[in-house]
Design an enzyme around this catalytic site. Structure first.
Site, PDB file in Angstrom:
ATOM      1  N   GLN A 152       0.821  -1.209   0.000  1.00 14.92           N
ATOM      2  CA  GLN A 152       0.000   0.000   0.000  1.00 14.92           C
ATOM      3  C   GLN A 152       0.860   1.266   0.000  1.00 14.92           C
ATOM      4  O   GLN A 152       1.785   1.390   0.809  1.00 14.92           O
ATOM      5  CB  GLN A 152      -0.919   0.007   1.225  1.00 14.92           C
ATOM      6  CG  GLN A 152      -1.838   1.201   1.295  1.00 14.92           C
ATOM      7  CD  GLN A 152      -2.707   1.211   2.534  1.00 14.92           C
ATOM      8  OE1 GLN A 152      -3.560   2.070   2.692  1.00 14.92           O
ATOM      9  NE2 GLN A 152      -2.506   0.256   3.441  1.00 14.92           N
ATOM     10  N   LYS A 166      -8.263   2.367  -2.537  1.00 10.89           N
ATOM     11  CA  LYS A 166      -9.277   2.393  -1.489  1.00 10.89           C
ATOM     12  C   LYS A 166      -9.675   3.837  -1.242  1.00 10.89           C
ATOM     13  O   LYS A 166      -8.806   4.710  -1.091  1.00 10.89           O
ATOM     14  CB  LYS A 166      -8.767   1.766  -0.194  1.00 10.89           C
ATOM     15  CG  LYS A 166      -9.831   1.747   0.905  1.00 10.89           C
ATOM     16  CD  LYS A 166      -9.311   1.178   2.216  1.00 10.89           C
ATOM     17  CE  LYS A 166     -10.435   1.210   3.263  1.00 10.89           C
ATOM     18  NZ  LYS A 166      -9.964   0.755   4.592  1.00 10.89           N
ATOM     19  N   HIS A 206     -14.802   2.413   1.699  1.00 10.64           N
ATOM     20  CA  HIS A 206     -15.208   2.476   3.102  1.00 10.64           C
ATOM     21  C   HIS A 206     -16.453   3.347   3.173  1.00 10.64           C
ATOM     22  O   HIS A 206     -16.456   4.463   2.667  1.00 10.64           O
ATOM     23  CB  HIS A 206     -14.088   3.063   3.963  1.00 10.64           C
ATOM     24  CG  HIS A 206     -14.423   3.124   5.420  1.00 10.64           C
ATOM     25  ND1 HIS A 206     -14.033   2.139   6.301  1.00 10.64           N
ATOM     26  CD2 HIS A 206     -15.121   4.025   6.141  1.00 10.64           C
ATOM     27  CE1 HIS A 206     -14.471   2.446   7.518  1.00 10.64           C
ATOM     28  NE2 HIS A 206     -15.134   3.590   7.440  1.00 10.64           N
ATOM     29  N   CYS A 247      -7.347   7.151   4.373  1.00 11.86           N
ATOM     30  CA  CYS A 247      -6.886   7.427   5.738  1.00 11.86           C
ATOM     31  C   CYS A 247      -7.463   8.759   6.238  1.00 11.86           C
ATOM     32  O   CYS A 247      -7.263   9.801   5.614  1.00 11.86           O
ATOM     33  CB  CYS A 247      -5.368   7.459   5.795  1.00 11.86           C
ATOM     34  SG  CYS A 247      -4.731   7.765   7.468  1.00 11.86           S
ATOM     35  N   ASN A 272     -16.474  -2.054   2.611  1.00 14.24           N
ATOM     36  CA  ASN A 272     -15.675  -1.998   3.835  1.00 14.24           C
ATOM     37  C   ASN A 272     -16.368  -1.085   4.838  1.00 14.24           C
ATOM     38  O   ASN A 272     -16.980  -0.098   4.469  1.00 14.24           O
ATOM     39  CB  ASN A 272     -14.263  -1.478   3.512  1.00 14.24           C
ATOM     40  CG  ASN A 272     -13.416  -1.240   4.751  1.00 14.24           C
ATOM     41  OD1 ASN A 272     -13.016  -0.109   5.011  1.00 14.24           O
ATOM     42  ND2 ASN A 272     -13.145  -2.277   5.513  1.00 14.24           N
TER      43      ASN A 272
END
Length: 340
Positions: free
Chosen positions: A66, A138, A167, A96, A198
């Site tokens: 990642q 992501k 997410h 993040c 997610n």
């Protein structure tokens, strides 16, 4: 998941089973080409990679590398290093929510501009085009709100991502429940690449609802992988047989914690015990009453002997000698032999 998902944890969890792939903590990319040792520190599995064998755990689960950053050129250069070292795929972190990361223009900060998401993914895709190594990404549902959620997802696909994990929260929402699986469904319906759901998939009931509302075939486990180390295996079993296995009991959870601790027994108590408390904190977040009670009973213990004794109290589990003998200093690094 920073600080709790390392190669030892990956080995422990994939040994239980149920995982098709896993991903490292992020490698922070700025404007320089990082040396191989940085990638190998984050992903020791690369040390076992070769021309015919990419990075995998000891249980043969592929380990994606990642990256976190904003500069397309720097991301591409470092993705090439990762591919050359044996990463089976390179994942870009746009999810993040940490303030420090976002303040330095990383993670979810890029979700304010779909164009920047596109350029970051495209930079990695172009750098990897001759390697056969795919780029994945992501994202969250946005930064402050969800208005750009679909646009960012489409940008990642247009940039060359072969898979997208979503997410189900914005950066602003952090980890506050609920995760908006229905919004992931809006993205899934508009993209042609696989989308992975997610967020808040704590148990089998959550898994079924997440799949139903998101339309996703696959899910990613984050905190839940630590909260219930057997959840992925139960999901796989249900997929294969239609049978629902019993919930994970405390003895099973404690057994995983002990197995992990034995692999870390060389670390001093002040390092190992807080690490295990962090893992137990994940377990109690899932609503498990036994994990909550155990955590409250031993959360102030600092020495390994009293901590692990409280962990296994009332179970048939026994403690290895290494978990009863305190370690106060970090081990000395192994000496290196160099050649001029």
């Amino acid at each position: 998941m920073e600080g709790v998902i390392d190669d030892i944890t990956r080995e422990c969890l994939t040994g239980i089973g149920g995982y098709d792939w896993c991903v490292t903590e992020f490698v922070r990319v700025t404007h320089v080409k990082l040396p191989p040792r940085v990638f190998k520190r984050i992903c020791p599995e690369l040390l076992e990679a070769s021309q015919t064998h990419t990075a995998r755990t000891l249980h043969e689960t592929p380990v994606a590398l990642q990256l976190l950053g904003a500069d397309p050129v720097a991301l591409g250069i470092n993705a090439s290093v990762a591919a050359r070292l044996g990463a089976p795929s390179v994942d870009i972190n746009f999810g993040c929510p940490a303030k420090t990361v976002n303040r330095h223009d990383g993670g979810a900060a890029l979700l304010r501009s779909p164009e920047r998401v596109f350029r970051a993914v495209e930079g990695v895709r172009d750098a990897l085009k001759d390697t056969g190594v795919p780029v994945t990404a992501k994202i969250r549902l946005g930064f402050n709100d969800r208005r750009l959620a679909l646009a960012c997802a489409q940008a990642a696909q247009a940039g060359g991502a072969t898979q997208l994990v979503v997410h189900g929260r914005t950066k602003q929402e952090g980890y506050r429940p609920p995760a908006h699986w229905e919004w992931i469904g809006k993205i899934t319906s508009e993209l042609s690449i696989p989308v992975v759901a997610n967020g808040d998939i704590w148990d089998m009931h959550c898994y079924w609802r997440a799949r139903s509302l998101s339309g996703c075939r696959d899910v990613m486990l984050g905190r839940a992988a630590l909260a219930d180390p057997f959840l992925a295996a139960r999901i796989k079993h249900w997929q294969a047989t239609g049978e629902r296995l019993p919930e994970t009991n405390w003895t099973q959870r404690a057994q995983v914690l002990l197995a992990h601790a034995e692999r870390c027994a060389h670390l001093p108590d002040k390092v190992m015990v807080p690490l295990l408390k962090q893992w137990m904190n994940m377990m109690r977040q899932s609503g498990n009453s036994e994990a909550e009670a155990r955590f409250q009973a031993i959360k102030r213990h600092k020495g390994r002997a009293e901590f692990f004794s409280g962990l296994v109290a009332g179970t048939a589990l026994t403690l290895a000698p290494s978990l009863l003998t305190s370690v106060t200093r970090m081990p000395e690094p192994e000496s290196e032999i160099t050649f001029a």
